[in-house]
Design a protein around this motif. Sequence first.
Motif, short mmCIF file in Angstrom:
data_model
loop_
_atom_site.label_atom_id
_atom_site.label_comp_id
_atom_site.label_asym_id
_atom_site.label_seq_id
_atom_site.Cartn_x
_atom_site.Cartn_y
_atom_site.Cartn_z
N ALA F 141 13.83 80.28 1.10
CA ALA F 141 12.44 80.46 1.50
C ALA F 141 11.92 79.23 2.24
O ALA F 141 11.22 79.35 3.25
CB ALA F 141 11.58 80.75 0.26
N ARG F 142 12.30 78.06 1.79
CA ARG F 142 11.84 76.84 2.46
C ARG F 142 12.40 76.74 3.87
O ARG F 142 11.69 76.41 4.82
CB ARG F 142 12.25 75.60 1.65
CG ARG F 142 11.40 75.40 0.41
CD ARG F 142 11.55 74.01 -0.20
NE ARG F 142 10.79 73.96 -1.47
CZ ARG F 142 11.34 74.06 -2.67
NH1 ARG F 142 12.65 74.20 -2.80
NH2 ARG F 142 10.57 74.04 -3.75
N ILE F 143 13.66 77.03 4.00
CA ILE F 143 14.30 76.89 5.31
C ILE F 143 13.80 77.94 6.29
O ILE F 143 13.98 77.82 7.50
CB ILE F 143 15.84 76.91 5.14
CG1 ILE F 143 16.44 75.94 6.14
CG2 ILE F 143 16.42 78.29 5.34
CD1 ILE F 143 17.83 75.53 5.78
N MET F 144 13.17 78.99 5.74
CA MET F 144 12.56 80.00 6.61
C MET F 144 11.07 79.70 6.84
O MET F 144 10.32 80.55 7.29
CB MET F 144 12.76 81.39 6.01
CG MET F 144 14.20 81.86 6.13
SD MET F 144 14.49 83.48 5.35
CE MET F 144 13.71 84.57 6.56
N GLY F 145 10.68 78.47 6.48
CA GLY F 145 9.34 78.02 6.85
C GLY F 145 8.24 78.41 5.88
O GLY F 145 7.12 78.70 6.30
N ASN F 146 8.56 78.42 4.59
CA ASN F 146 7.56 78.78 3.60
C ASN F 146 7.27 77.63 2.65
O ASN F 146 8.15 76.82 2.34
CB ASN F 146 8.05 79.96 2.74
CG ASN F 146 8.25 81.20 3.55
OD1 ASN F 146 7.30 81.90 3.87
ND2 ASN F 146 9.51 81.46 3.95
N GLU F 147 6.05 77.60 2.16
CA GLU F 147 5.70 76.72 1.07
C GLU F 147 6.17 77.41 -0.22
O GLU F 147 5.91 78.60 -0.41
CB GLU F 147 4.19 76.50 1.03
CG GLU F 147 3.75 75.47 0.02
CD GLU F 147 2.22 75.36 -0.05
OE1 GLU F 147 1.72 74.78 -1.02
OE2 GLU F 147 1.54 75.89 0.86
N VAL F 148 6.86 76.66 -1.07
CA VAL F 148 7.45 77.27 -2.27
C VAL F 148 7.01 76.51 -3.52
O VAL F 148 7.03 75.28 -3.53
CB VAL F 148 9.00 77.26 -2.18
CG1 VAL F 148 9.61 77.81 -3.47
CG2 VAL F 148 9.47 78.07 -0.98
N GLU F 149 6.60 77.24 -4.53
CA GLU F 149 6.35 76.64 -5.84
C GLU F 149 7.35 77.22 -6.84
O GLU F 149 7.81 78.35 -6.69
CB GLU F 149 4.92 76.95 -6.32
CG GLU F 149 3.86 76.27 -5.50
CD GLU F 149 2.45 76.60 -5.97
OE1 GLU F 149 1.50 76.07 -5.40
OE2 GLU F 149 2.31 77.42 -6.92
N THR F 150 7.66 76.44 -7.87
CA THR F 150 8.64 76.93 -8.84
C THR F 150 8.16 76.72 -10.27
O THR F 150 7.50 75.74 -10.58
CB THR F 150 10.00 76.20 -8.69
OG1 THR F 150 9.79 74.82 -8.94
CG2 THR F 150 10.59 76.39 -7.31
N THR F 151 8.50 77.67 -11.12
CA THR F 151 8.30 77.53 -12.56
C THR F 151 9.62 77.89 -13.24
O THR F 151 10.04 79.04 -13.23
CB THR F 151 7.21 78.50 -13.07
OG1 THR F 151 5.99 78.22 -12.38
CG2 THR F 151 7.02 78.35 -14.58
N TYR F 152 10.28 76.88 -13.78
CA TYR F 152 11.58 77.14 -14.38
C TYR F 152 11.48 77.08 -15.90
O TYR F 152 10.59 76.45 -16.45
CB TYR F 152 12.61 76.13 -13.88
CG TYR F 152 12.95 76.29 -12.40
CD1 TYR F 152 12.57 77.44 -11.71
CD2 TYR F 152 13.61 75.29 -11.71
CE1 TYR F 152 12.87 77.59 -10.36
CE2 TYR F 152 13.92 75.44 -10.35
CZ TYR F 152 13.54 76.58 -9.68
OH TYR F 152 13.84 76.72 -8.35
#
Lengths: 250, 250, 250, 250, 250, 250, 250, 250
Positions: F141-152
């Motif tokens: 997702a990041r490499i496709m130009g998106n801001e990404v948040e994560t909850t692990y």
Amino acid sequence: MQKKAILQLLQDVQKGALTPQEGVVRLESLPFEDLGFARVDHHRTLRQGFPEVVFGLSKKPQHVAAIVRSLLPQRTNILITRCTQSTYAAVRRVTKKARYHEVAKAACVVQDDTIYGAGVIHVVCAGTTDIPVAEEAALTARIMGNEVETTYDAGVAGIHRLLSVRAALARARAVIVVAGMEGALPSVVGGMVSVPVIAVPTSIGYGSAFGGLTALLAMLNSCASNVTVVNIDNGFGAGFVASLINRKRP
Amino acid sequence: MQKKAILQLLQDVQKGALTPQEGVVRLESLPFEDLGFARVDHHRTLRQGFPEVVFGLSKKPQHVAAIVRSLLPQRTNILITRCTQSTYAAVRRVTKKARYHEVAKAACVVQDDTIYGAGVIHVVCAGTTDIPVAEEAALTARIMGNEVETTYDAGVAGIHRLLSVRAALARARAVIVVAGMEGALPSVVGGMVSVPVIAVPTSIGYGSAFGGLTALLAMLNSCASNVTVVNIDNGFGAGFVASLINRKRP
Amino acid sequence: MQKKAILQLLQDVQKGALTPQEGVVRLESLPFEDLGFARVDHHRTLRQGFPEVVFGLSKKPQHVAAIVRSLLPQRTNILITRCTQSTYAAVRRVTKKARYHEVAKAACVVQDDTIYGAGVIHVVCAGTTDIPVAEEAALTARIMGNEVETTYDAGVAGIHRLLSVRAALARARAVIVVAGMEGALPSVVGGMVSVPVIAVPTSIGYGSAFGGLTALLAMLNSCASNVTVVNIDNGFGAGFVASLINRKRP
Amino acid sequence: MQKKAILQLLQDVQKGALTPQEGVVRLESLPFEDLGFARVDHHRTLRQGFPEVVFGLSKKPQHVAAIVRSLLPQRTNILITRCTQSTYAAVRRVTKKARYHEVAKAACVVQDDTIYGAGVIHVVCAGTTDIPVAEEAALTARIMGNEVETTYDAGVAGIHRLLSVRAALARARAVIVVAGMEGALPSVVGGMVSVPVIAVPTSIGYGSAFGGLTALLAMLNSCASNVTVVNIDNGFGAGFVASLINRKRP
Amino acid sequence: MQKKAILQLLQDVQKGALTPQEGVVRLESLPFEDLGFARVDHHRTLRQGFPEVVFGLSKKPQHVAAIVRSLLPQRTNILITRCTQSTYAAVRRVTKKARYHEVAKAACVVQDDTIYGAGVIHVVCAGTTDIPVAEEAALTARIMGNEVETTYDAGVAGIHRLLSVRAALARARAVIVVAGMEGALPSVVGGMVSVPVIAVPTSIGYGSAFGGLTALLAMLNSCASNVTVVNIDNGFGAGFVASLINRKRP
Amino acid sequence: MQKKAILQLLQDVQKGALTPQEGVVRLESLPFEDLGFARVDHHRTLRQGFPEVVFGLSKKPQHVAAIVRSLLPQRTNILITRCTQSTYAAVRRVTKKARYHEVAKAACVVQDDTIYGAGVIHVVCAGTTDIPVAEEAALTARIMGNEVETTYDAGVAGIHRLLSVRAALARARAVIVVAGMEGALPSVVGGMVSVPVIAVPTSIGYGSAFGGLTALLAMLNSCASNVTVVNIDNGFGAGFVASLINRKRP
Amino acid sequence: MQKKAILQLLQDVQKGALTPQEGVVRLESLPFEDLGFARVDHHRTLRQGFPEVVFGLSKKPQHVAAIVRSLLPQRTNILITRCTQSTYAAVRRVTKKARYHEVAKAACVVQDDTIYGAGVIHVVCAGTTDIPVAEEAALTARIMGNEVETTYDAGVAGIHRLLSVRAALARARAVIVVAGMEGALPSVVGGMVSVPVIAVPTSIGYGSAFGGLTALLAMLNSCASNVTVVNIDNGFGAGFVASLINRKRP
Amino acid sequence: MQKKAILQLLQDVQKGALTPQEGVVRLESLPFEDLGFARVDHHRTLRQGFPEVVFGLSKKPQHVAAIVRSLLPQRTNILITRCTQSTYAAVRRVTKKARYHEVAKAACVVQDDTIYGAGVIHVVCAGTTDIPVAEEAALTARIMGNEVETTYDAGVAGIHRLLSVRAALARARAVIVVAGMEGALPSVVGGMVSVPVIAVPTSIGYGSAFGGLTALLAMLNSCASNVTVVNIDNGFGAGFVASLINRKRP
């Protein structure tokens, strides 16, 4: 040879060296497989051009080499599928005519280069990882005396690639389609040609590809009526059947 | 009959009515199945006491009746498994000797009441719903000339029931164990006897019983070494094999 | 030994050293397994000639060796299946009588060479890769005191091979059929004999052979009524049951 | 702690340092997990005596060691399942109280030896190869403060072994039954006791044992009503639930 | 009764009417099941409060009625699961105390209303279509003398519903969770309580729900350690085990 | 380019250098894939911002490196999934811009850092062992130009963890949920948001987790209507589709 | 027709009624399927003799009848598979040429009785219950202009039946083998002929036949190299492919 | 409403009617679901335009009608899937606005005809038997305020049909692809568009189609990266997610 034995027997009856009753007993005691006329594979002559095939998987190199040595005098081509480098080395020591096909993981000994096929067999595969199975199919068809064309890397998600070879496909007498993952390619190809399509699922994929089961099931449920299916990764079987279909008719 | 034909041929050779070469040709042209010595089922006499069996499932009443009519002259017993009431009615019109076994859903025509078995066959089943399959097994064994004992409703969760019949089990020459659900019974019985145990999974159960698959798999993995398995609900097969095991020896 | 304890108890009652009421209490308190008459495996004498079997898979060499040492005094034959070379070496250090069967991957210690079998057990297998399982079956049957004949490499696609041994098959008292891939062999053999056929699926094959599952299912659905099935690769189980079938009758 | 924050807020409202409207906004902006009364795991005190459990499979030694270090101050027992020798070594460097259980392939750090269990938990297993899973269950139960008894090597094909421990089984408050292959043991044990039986299928077996699936299915279809099932090889889960059942009541 | 027989035997020995040797022989000849001390279900008294259960599926109305009639004198409660309207009618003719539970598709005869449970059993279900199975569980628990609370229609996609009953869940001694489709509910509930959770998959769903198999597998793989699983739609089993867990301790 | 060829052809017709009939023939003989207007992937311009993706599994390092070299001039981002350390090393020799993502087992070459996404994509995962798949999704997702948040580490058995990030979830435009074992997480998350949830089953677990099949089936049967599913461990696919959903609209 | 449109366009360019630039735009706007040269099914003429096929399953009678009416003018043969009596009645009202094949559950309208096949197609089936599928295959082959021979009721457990028709089999150009249960027949037949064998599993059997899955798997694992497989009960597909194989070559 | 309650509470604290300590206690005792700020579905306003959906399968007509009656006042659209004629009749008695969609087997009540979608959703299906599922998807999308286009009967074996609608596909914002049998269509469509493709397997097919499992697996293994999958026959789910994707952004 066997015929001679029976002829001898009848001549003995004729000469009186054997009574008819004794003849019946003697006939009965002959081992079944030696009764030439009762042999199931009596149509040996129809088999001209068929290679001897050794399934190399889990056979020891020296064992395969010994089999090859025993087959050499028949003058037919010999194909060793699932052949490791070391098995090839052992075979190579038996005959200098042995050749190794790296990608197909197969070795062969060509002793008969007659063309037995009437037309062209076309081998299509979906992804680059399917190529080894496709090559096994192509090699099998070639060693059985067929002209073979190939179109590799023609997945259904890039349909223009397939469309670009539609002319080549249209002139084939049999098409082999090799695909893993969703196994969709045979249906698309099946719709583009009027000849039998032999579908080969491959064990390529991961997760719910289940080692080729998904592709296998998809192919069995193809909406194209001209598709039949062989076992997962069975490139040899596909090449074999395509060769039977393409064989010149007497 | 066929032997006579060959004898005739040899006599013709002897008499000179046929040259040995012509004899070879004539022998070759005989249809395979007519070469008496090549018949696979040459051991018909060994088959004395074997019933004719009609698998009734999805056959029409009049069709089954016709088969029965054609078999009657052989004087062997006739067993019709998976036989509906209406199929039975049709068979009954063919022969008054037909009898219907409600629980086993089978009909039979007894024409030979010889005892062919050397000892006793014991049929055990787990729950009351397994009884129809157990009865099919028992009936098959009886119609093949065996003495049969049965112990029904002996589930593994009430082990004392099984233990109470251990003496009867111990004297059997073959034991048939019928069970659905978890299919545990054959293992327990297998540990109690020294003779072959034929396990029959039934389609009894619900949910993850999967129509008998669970019981089938459990039985195939029995920790008792004397257990072999037949198909789900195949009471007939179990009765048949138990009868072969129990047969008097020549 | 236990009988003596009970006898002693009754003698104490007789002598008045114990009241009948006390006797009941004492009897109740005896551990179950020590009540000789309540033992499930009371038919030990029927078990004469049965080997002790050690399932070698995933057991450590020294562990297997220790088991063998403890079994030696029983004077029965000992069979170690799925036995590695190093396990064999450990066993060999325990007894010089140990022998290793390379193909069957089994070791045995023969201490009793009595013939317990009434007739011949015949082991058939389909392909060369099925031989290890067939040999495990044959070895088991031999060590249980049976005469064993074998026909290997008799696949159904070359039916004449099978037909050529039909006489040998016909004289067997039990037939073991070992096959992988499509598992068709037991059906064909089943149709050729009148005795029980024990089918052993093998894990031979690839793709949709599913490690023997396909062969297993095919065998369970055999159209021959005299076929029963054991677990995949369970040559031992087949040999064991065939031995039970073939046992001389008292 | 959190309660204090809310109390403070209400006191601020009381004092007029905050208007009620501002109070609502402040309450809303508190992170959810900090609202003490809304915490799901509000019953922490009920959890007294529960160990911290680290599932060691595919975690790196230093990772597990770090987790253990962080858990030490809680003074609870720590259990590391599926723990390799090298993971244990890393944990051992963190605390000298760590102990390794070879058979169960687990490590633990005991910091609390209170008895939390009301009665005895009994662990039964079928074959010697099932012992590691049984030991994982037993260890889990022990570390959760239970008295544990074990009966190993009690397969259903030798039912007298089970019967001989029936008294011990009868006094248990929960029984864990571990079995591979046909998974029949829980049904038999289930019929012998009046308490919950937790069945653990193991991946022991070969061929159609399908890595424990057969045993799992068999257990789910148990004819004994007091049997529940956990995942294949999940000795920990069984020990955990048995401990919950056996816990002393407040 | 049996004790008396043994006492008599010992008295005969005492009196000299029987020698100790004869006594041993007589003891041995007693049928196993009659040896009172060897009975497996010797703990009948522990079973006080257990209902008699009739699994009604595929049993005929008059058959079930006859069973009920024979059970009535025991004065225990009687539960008939999977009971049709017509089976109920037949039972009703046997006893006026019979009651039908429409939703649970079960009938019961209450003859003992003692409370045997120590605390509360909570039954949760996901969707409205899961209610019949949940009701079977609840009814079973009630008839075994437990106080039961229920929370229905609490699917995981609406988590606030579950959270709203967390207090009720927290006070239960055992929780039964019934769910079809993805079977996720037991994991969420399992994380909210410190007592055993018995998960019941239901056959609710379509397509890849595979008649409950998906829910079953999901539950077996629950990340909550306090979850055990019973067969698909087995509400009875869940209610039974929960009752065992909740039973007052002696 | 192709357009020019057709224009040229029409100009020749216009000029009279070619008759209309000859023009038709010439048009027909053009290879299909060269007919610009017939190209399936005619919407190349819509594809701006799409990375080139190389599926690294079972490809040789030098092979992957060669592909990367050929893609560099396109100036798009390049993503190599399932990339080994040695494959990365080979790629690194081709371009210094290559970066390795240890946890995601992926390499990438960033040549375009435009933001193509309209909002935030949120990636949630259940256990720590699911993180590699989650990271593959996030990286894609990041490499496709998106801001990404994560909850692990937000398993369903600890629901408060999920609830504590509900605000972050609520503002995402697409949510990716990664989970193994029982695969319950997507249902819970699905109930908390109003945007598409892409569920990724992982092969985490043991026994009846069946390499991710259980999680896959559970996700397909989610009771939350906004859940769709990709193949087991297919973090890339999930990241790709989430990026399509989140793309800024023209 | 389409060619004319393009010719017109080029003529307009030639005449100056259209600039070359306008011509390019016009060409681009033509719907794809109307570009004659781009049609995939351009080889219509190769299709001479192919029937129109209507898959009747779950189509309404009047719907099928309407399709047939629309196809009549093409003058090809029409085949309706899985055709009920009432569907046939509806078709019959459309054309008096319709004929119903009771056993094959198929209807057809013959409008072209040309022989397109070069040799004979042989259809073999195992049991009487397999005949409907075999007849569907035979009918398909006949309606596609082939001479067809059939051998029914030739199960592998009665091998002499098969051997008796070996000459007929040997002269076929393609063999269709239909079998349920263990699906062994194609392997045996495959070993007897040198032409392609198309195997059709049927859903005949019970228990672990799994609706034809067992037969399907067995056929895919055939040890005969000339076997390919179609879907369960797909007699039509087999007849179709056999017809393609047997077609006279140009 | 709830906010008001909390505000009141704080005002009471402010006024001194309640001490801060009492306030804490009162806050704690509020039922969780009534704490407005803790509600999971706090984003109700985001849900504008979402229909209420009733899954009609196995619900009784009057039950569905009652649900509909209770939903009417919300003024949202109402969709009843898997709705029988008689259920529709019952709903119709509740509201005259109800409409039945014969093919989709669904009813709906339209109360809001706002367009919520930004672009077009395109629904493609393979065969005529897939249309009901496709229509369920299309209807769902329409009722959620989307413009929907459809292309039916576009199987992959007739690829030109698909190619002829490539322009329409290219302008869609989300594509739903419905297919049974081999499930190949989503891959082909996926390769033709740059937007998310939601694949819906259908239970269409026979034999090894396994009620849609084959199509499902194929779709999960699609070689097109933009494909995600929903459950078999889940047209509703696909329409729902496509609507979420297509929703106008705030």
